[in-house]
Each structure stands twice: as C-alpha cells, then as structure tokens.
Write a protein that holds these residues in place. Structure first.
Motif, mmCIF file in Angstrom:
data_model
loop_
_atom_site.group_PDB
_atom_site.id
_atom_site.type_symbol
_atom_site.label_atom_id
_atom_site.label_comp_id
_atom_site.label_asym_id
_atom_site.label_seq_id
_atom_site.Cartn_x
_atom_site.Cartn_y
_atom_site.Cartn_z
ATOM 1 N N TYR A 275 0.727 -1.710 0.054
ATOM 2 C CA TYR A 275 0.239 0.456 0.405
ATOM 3 C C TYR A 275 0.797 1.357 0.034
ATOM 4 C CZ TYR A 275 -3.154 3.577 1.699
ATOM 5 O OH TYR A 275 -3.909 4.614 1.881
ATOM 6 N N ASP A 276 2.115 0.802 0.348
ATOM 7 C CA ASP A 276 2.378 2.099 1.145
ATOM 8 C C ASP A 276 3.127 2.900 -0.508
ATOM 9 O OD1 ASP A 276 2.184 2.247 3.616
ATOM 10 O OD2 ASP A 276 3.461 1.944 5.050
ATOM 11 N N ASP A 277 3.812 1.647 -1.039
ATOM 12 C CA ASP A 277 4.905 1.833 -2.014
ATOM 13 C C ASP A 277 3.870 2.322 -3.623
ATOM 14 O OD1 ASP A 277 6.629 2.335 -0.193
ATOM 15 O OD2 ASP A 277 7.856 0.281 -0.118
ATOM 16 N N ASP A 278 3.823 0.363 -4.141
ATOM 17 C CA ASP A 278 3.174 0.195 -5.655
ATOM 18 C C ASP A 278 1.963 0.568 -4.906
ATOM 19 O OD1 ASP A 278 5.332 -1.886 -5.682
ATOM 20 O OD2 ASP A 278 5.303 -2.649 -3.990
ATOM 21 N N TRP A 279 1.144 0.765 -4.486
ATOM 22 C CA TRP A 279 -0.462 1.506 -4.402
ATOM 23 C C TRP A 279 -0.240 2.806 -4.526
ATOM 24 C CZ3 TRP A 279 -3.505 5.325 -2.175
ATOM 25 C CH2 TRP A 279 -4.801 5.642 -2.768
ATOM 26 N N THR A 280 0.291 3.444 -4.315
ATOM 27 C CA THR A 280 0.600 5.551 -3.979
ATOM 28 C C THR A 280 1.298 5.444 -5.747
ATOM 29 O OG1 THR A 280 1.630 5.301 -1.899
ATOM 30 C CG2 THR A 280 1.824 6.818 -3.337
ATOM 31 N N ASN A 281 2.323 4.534 -6.596
ATOM 32 C CA ASN A 281 2.680 4.352 -7.898
ATOM 33 C C ASN A 281 1.929 4.570 -8.285
ATOM 34 O OD1 ASN A 281 5.332 5.764 -7.192
ATOM 35 N ND2 ASN A 281 6.113 3.019 -6.579
ATOM 36 N N ALA A 282 1.033 3.493 -8.335
ATOM 37 C CA ALA A 282 -0.254 3.005 -9.223
ATOM 38 C C ALA A 282 -1.500 4.289 -9.279
ATOM 39 C CB ALA A 282 -1.050 2.012 -8.653
ATOM 40 N N PHE A 283 -1.597 4.800 -8.081
ATOM 41 C CA PHE A 283 -2.463 5.606 -8.181
ATOM 42 C C PHE A 283 -2.355 6.956 -8.778
ATOM 43 C CE2 PHE A 283 -4.216 9.423 -5.751
ATOM 44 C CZ PHE A 283 -5.419 9.078 -5.865
ATOM 45 N N GLU A 284 -0.691 7.619 -8.472
ATOM 46 C CA GLU A 284 -0.321 8.849 -8.936
ATOM 47 C C GLU A 284 -0.148 8.001 -10.286
ATOM 48 O OE1 GLU A 284 3.596 9.350 -7.496
ATOM 49 O OE2 GLU A 284 2.932 10.014 -5.823
ATOM 50 N N SER A 285 -0.080 7.205 -11.537
ATOM 51 C CA SER A 285 -0.088 6.810 -12.618
ATOM 52 C C SER A 285 -1.419 6.952 -12.880
ATOM 53 C CB SER A 285 0.102 5.030 -12.923
ATOM 54 O OG SER A 285 1.617 5.352 -12.344
ATOM 55 N N LEU A 286 -2.376 6.470 -12.116
ATOM 56 C CA LEU A 286 -3.695 6.249 -12.756
ATOM 57 C C LEU A 286 -4.080 8.272 -12.361
ATOM 58 C CD1 LEU A 286 -5.198 3.589 -11.319
ATOM 59 C CD2 LEU A 286 -5.193 3.743 -13.614
ATOM 60 N N THR A 287 -3.742 8.961 -12.139
ATOM 61 C CA THR A 287 -4.650 10.456 -11.791
ATOM 62 C C THR A 287 -3.608 11.239 -12.602
ATOM 63 O OG1 THR A 287 -3.302 10.527 -10.098
ATOM 64 C CG2 THR A 287 -5.802 9.709 -9.909
ATOM 65 N N ASP A 288 -2.693 10.171 -13.429
ATOM 66 C CA ASP A 288 -2.105 11.807 -13.963
ATOM 67 C C ASP A 288 -2.511 12.462 -14.478
ATOM 68 O OD1 ASP A 288 -1.641 10.152 -15.728
ATOM 69 O OD2 ASP A 288 1.111 9.658 -15.945
ATOM 70 N N LYS A 289 -1.592 13.910 -15.990
ATOM 71 C CA LYS A 289 -2.636 14.438 -17.008
ATOM 72 C C LYS A 289 -2.429 13.502 -18.212
ATOM 73 C CE LYS A 289 -0.921 18.921 -15.575
ATOM 74 N NZ LYS A 289 -0.072 19.929 -16.057
ATOM 75 N N LYS A 290 -2.051 11.950 -18.451
ATOM 76 C CA LYS A 290 -1.979 11.435 -19.081
ATOM 77 C C LYS A 290 -3.174 10.467 -19.307
ATOM 78 C CE LYS A 290 0.381 7.836 -22.296
ATOM 79 N NZ LYS A 290 0.976 6.910 -21.929
ATOM 80 N N LEU A 291 -4.002 9.660 -18.188
ATOM 81 C CA LEU A 291 -4.693 9.025 -18.267
ATOM 82 C C LEU A 291 -6.265 10.028 -16.909
ATOM 83 C CD1 LEU A 291 -3.558 5.758 -16.535
ATOM 84 C CD2 LEU A 291 -4.114 6.655 -19.307
ATOM 85 N N GLY A 292 -5.708 10.704 -16.450
ATOM 86 C CA GLY A 292 -7.046 11.532 -15.666
ATOM 87 C C GLY A 292 -8.339 10.877 -15.362
ATOM 88 N N VAL A 293 -7.987 9.268 -14.961
ATOM 89 C CA VAL A 293 -8.570 9.132 -13.573
ATOM 90 C C VAL A 293 -9.139 10.066 -12.620
ATOM 91 C CG1 VAL A 293 -9.391 7.212 -12.955
ATOM 92 C CG2 VAL A 293 -8.113 6.928 -15.272
ATOM 93 N N PRO A 294 -10.687 10.051 -12.151
ATOM 94 C CA PRO A 294 -10.672 11.062 -10.643
ATOM 95 C C PRO A 294 -10.226 9.895 -9.646
ATOM 96 C CG PRO A 294 -12.364 10.793 -12.281
ATOM 97 C CD PRO A 294 -11.589 9.304 -13.551
ATOM 98 N N LEU A 295 -10.421 10.852 -8.288
ATOM 99 C CA LEU A 295 -9.397 9.992 -7.262
ATOM 100 C C LEU A 295 -10.221 8.541 -7.077
ATOM 101 C CD1 LEU A 295 -8.320 13.528 -5.513
ATOM 102 C CD2 LEU A 295 -7.109 12.199 -7.135
ATOM 103 N N ARG A 296 -11.490 9.096 -7.093
ATOM 104 C CA ARG A 296 -12.762 7.996 -6.663
ATOM 105 C C ARG A 296 -12.486 6.726 -7.557
ATOM 106 N NH1 ARG A 296 -17.127 7.851 -3.269
ATOM 107 N NH2 ARG A 296 -17.686 6.088 -2.729
ATOM 108 N N ASP A 297 -12.780 7.191 -8.672
ATOM 109 C CA ASP A 297 -12.098 5.521 -9.455
ATOM 110 C C ASP A 297 -10.865 5.763 -10.021
ATOM 111 O OD1 ASP A 297 -15.051 6.590 -10.402
ATOM 112 O OD2 ASP A 297 -14.457 7.288 -12.296
#
Length: 458
Positions: A250-272
């Motif tokens: 959760y601390d490392d891999d989840w955080t990195n994946a969350f940043e990849s999903l929510t960046d400008k390229k993909l733009g996934v909403p936080l809740r999604d």
C-alpha cells in the motif's frame, strides 16, 4: 515463547550442560598448555639474561686488563730509557776517573798529596753515585721483570676471558636456537590443540543449534495447531512478515499506481482510481486462492493416487471402492510442504506472470470491465499484488482481508486509519484490514475515507 518451551525439556538441558562442560574442559586444557609454554619461555629468557650479564661483566674486565697492560708497557719503556741513561752516565764517570788518574800522574810530586786527596774524594763520590745508580738500575730491572710477569699473567687471563666470552656467546646462541625451537614446537602444539578444540566446539554448537531448532519447530507446530496467532519466529514468511509486505504494497506500489492513474495522461478521477486499485487487489486475491486450492487438490491426488497417470492403469477395473483421504493429522505436514515449495522465487515469479497474463484479457471480458490502459499503467502494482496475495494464500491458515465494508458503518479507529479527512462513519474503503485467518487477530489496519460532517452555522 518457543525457546522457553523447548528449554524445559530434559534432553535439551542435558545437551546445553554437555556443551558447556566440554567447552570449559577445552578452555582449561588450553590455559594449562599456555601456562606451561609461558613458564618455559620465562626460564629461557632468564638464562639468556644471565648469560648476557656475565658476558657484559667479562667484557668490562677485559677492557680494564687491556688498559692496565698498556700502562705497564709504557712504564717498562720509561724504565728502559732510564737504565740506558744511567749506563751512559757511568761510562762518562769512568772516563773522568781515567782522566783524573792520568792528570794526577802528571802532577808534581809536591802536589800529589792534595791531588790524591781530592781524587780520592772524587772517586769516592763517583763510586757512591755509581753504586746508587746500579742499585736504582737493579731496582728498575726487578720492577720491569715484575711488570713483565704481570703482563704475561694479564695476557693469559685476557686469553681465558676471551675464550670464556666466546664460549658464553656460543652457549647463548645455542640456547636461543633451542628456545626458538621449543617455542615453535609449543606454539604448533598449542595451535593444533586450539584447532581441535575449535572444531569440537563448532560441532557441539551445531548439534546444540540443530536440537534447539528441532525442539523449537516441534513446540511451534504444537502451539500453532492450538492458536493461529502464535507465530513461529524462525519462519521468514510468518503472518507478521507477510503483513509487513502487505503494508509496503500500500505504501509504495499502491501510491505509484495511484499517481499513474490520476496524472494528466490518463486523468482518472480520485475516487475511480481508488476503486480500480481495490478491485485489482480483490481479483488478485481470488486468483491466488483458486490457484492454491487447485494446487492442494493436485498434491492430494499425487500422494493418494500415485498410479493415476499410468496409461495401463484403470481404477474402475481394480474394484477399489474406498477412496483414500488425507487425515487431519497429515494435513499440516502437506500444508507445510506446499508453503516451503511455494515461497521459492521461481514459483512466485510464475504466479506473478500468470496473474499478469490473465489481467491483460480483462478488457475483453464483460464481467471484469477493466480498461486496458489502466491495466498497463498498473503493471508493477499487479505483479506485487500477486506476490503478496500468493504468500497470504499459502499461509496456514490463509490470511484474510476484510472487504465487506458498507457505507455508513461506524469508523473504528482500532481497525482503520483515516485517508484524507476525519469523520464518524465510513464513506468508502481505500485499503482493507488484514487478519490472521478467519478467527485470528488483526495484523495491519485498513484505510477508509469517512463521511465528511459539515457543521451547521448558528
């Protein structure tokens, strides 16, 4: 806990006592050998010191004799010079007497008496002088002989001292050689004894550790059978260690994946994005559980039906009606075997690749409904989920994630930590809490987002 339980058994206590006694005996023997070597070395050093002291005394005495001989030689030379001078004076006096006698014969007869008297007085005086000179010469000659005799004695003593000095030096050399040989011999013996003692001590330690590990494992298995929360601390994949990996996920891999999903390229909403990552974890957990169950079934078939894969074997024709089963007594051993093989890096890597390959087909499967871009962005997170969920499923009993959290439940701070804002009731789950089996204790807290409470203005 296991060490205390194992130490109470008599066999292990006897092994500890035996190891301790054996080690003490080896240490006492080594101390005795060391003491004997130190005594021999001290005796050899004292002998060498005594010889060196005697050599120094003989050398000083020899130097004194040499100095005395030099002084006596100089004195003899002075006496010889004085003797030569005295002989020369005697010759001159004899010549004077002869001249006086000749001169007296040429004197007139009238003066003969006075001249004779004067001559006799001169002769008497000259004779006395000659006698004194002869006595002085004789005395000097005696002294010179004595000095020469003393010189000869000193030369002989000096030769003896030189011979004694050479003999002592030779003895010192031989003693040093012998002392070095004795020292090397004793050091070699001591080293061999020490190596033997060390080897024996290592063997005893290995036996002790082996017995301790065996008793600890035995005690751990018995205790674990009675209580799942009691961990075997020799197991690197015990529940607490796996929960640490779960927290790092959760601390490392989840955080990195969350940043990849929510960046400008993909733009996934936080809740999604949170929902996507939680669903990926659920899918991975279900995949690993099915894999573990299938593996256990295969293991049981291999052990219970060893001939099932033979081409010329037909179980129906054998007439066997009773199907063998794994007993509850043997099941823990089979679980332990599965875990020891399953935690190896090649097996874990195969599980990761299998789950990753399955996840790449989810965009085409209606029941999954995952976006292909989301799967690609979360590939490191998916692989890490597979590794951790596989270890959780291998554990006996399997570790459990609490996923059935409903909106509006009370926010329990003993089970959850706040995601971004405080509140009294749960809005949605971010990361599940982990338990040590279905009836086990809490291993790590989950993360949830509470419903924000807006205070009314008065």
């Amino acid at each position: 806990m296991y060490r205390t339980h194992a130490a109470s058994m008599p066999v292990q206590g006897q092994d500890h006592t035996y190891c301790r006694r054996k080690a003490n005996m080896n240490l006492e023997q080594e101390k005795k050998i060391t003491t004997a070597v130190e005594i021999d070395l001290k005796s050899d050093r004292d002998s060498v010191t005594s010889l060196e002291f005697q050599l120094n005394g003989a050398f000083v005495e020899n130097e004194k004799h040499k100095k005395r001989i030099t002084e006596l030689v100089a004195t003899c030379k002075n006496i010889e010079a004085s003797y030569k001078l005295t002989l020369h004076s005697c010759k001159r006096i004899n010549n004077i007497i002869t001249l006086v006698q000749l001169w007296a014969n040429l004197r007139l007869l009238g003066q003969e008496k006075n001249i004779r008297t004067d001559v006799e007085n001169e002769l008497k005086s000259a004779t006395d002088m000659v006698q004194r000179l002869e006595k002085h010469v004789n005395d000097d000659s005696v002294k010179c002989q004595e000095h020469q005799k003393r010189i000869a004695e000193l030369d002989a003593a000096n030769k003896k001292l030189e011979a004694a000095y050479k003999n002592l030096d030779k003895q010192k050399y031989h003693m040093e050689q012998q002392a070095n040989k004795n020292l090397e011999h004793m050091q070699r013996i001591l080293l061999e004894e020490k190596m033997k003692a060390d080897d024996q001590y290592k063997k005893l330690l290995a036996e002790r550790d082996n017995l301790r590990d065996r008793f600890s494992k035995l005690a751990g298995k018995k205790l674990q059978e009675q209580n799942a929360d009691i961990a075997d601390f020799l197991d690197p994949y015990r529940a607490m260690k796996v929960s640490e990996k779960f927290g790092q996920l959760y601390d490392d891999d989840w955080t990195n994946a969350f940043e990849s999903l929510t960046d400008k390229k993909l733009g996934v909403p936080l809740r999604d994005a949170i929902n996507v990552l939680l669903r990926l974890l659920q899918e991975c957990w279900a995949f690993c559980n099915k894999l573990v169950e299938a593996q256990m079934e295969s293991l049981q078939n291999v052990f219970l039906h060893p001939a099932q894969n033979l081409a010329n074997f037909d179980q129906k024709k054998t007439g066997l009606t009773d199907r063998p089963r794994i007993t509850s007594k043997d099941q823990p051993s089979l679980n332990d075997l599965r875990k020891r093989v399953g935690v190896s890096p090649p097996v874990i890597e195969e599980v990761k690749q299998a789950f990753l390959a399955d996840s790449k087909t989810w965009d085409k499967r209606e029941e999954k409904k995952f976006d292909k871009k989301h799967i690609e962005a979360c590939t490191p997170y998916i692989q890490k989920c597979a590794e951790v969920c596989w270890l959780m499923a291998l554990h006996d009993p399997p570790l459990l994630m609490k996923m059935d959290v409903k909106q509006g439940e009370k926010f329990d701070t003993n089970i959850y930590t706040v995601y971004s804002q405080s509140g009294q009731t749960i809005d949605f789950l971010v990361w599940p809490p982990l338990y040590n089996g279905r009836d086990g204790g809490l291993l790590s807290k989950g993360v949830a987002e509470p419903i924000r409470v807006v205070s009314k203005k008065k």
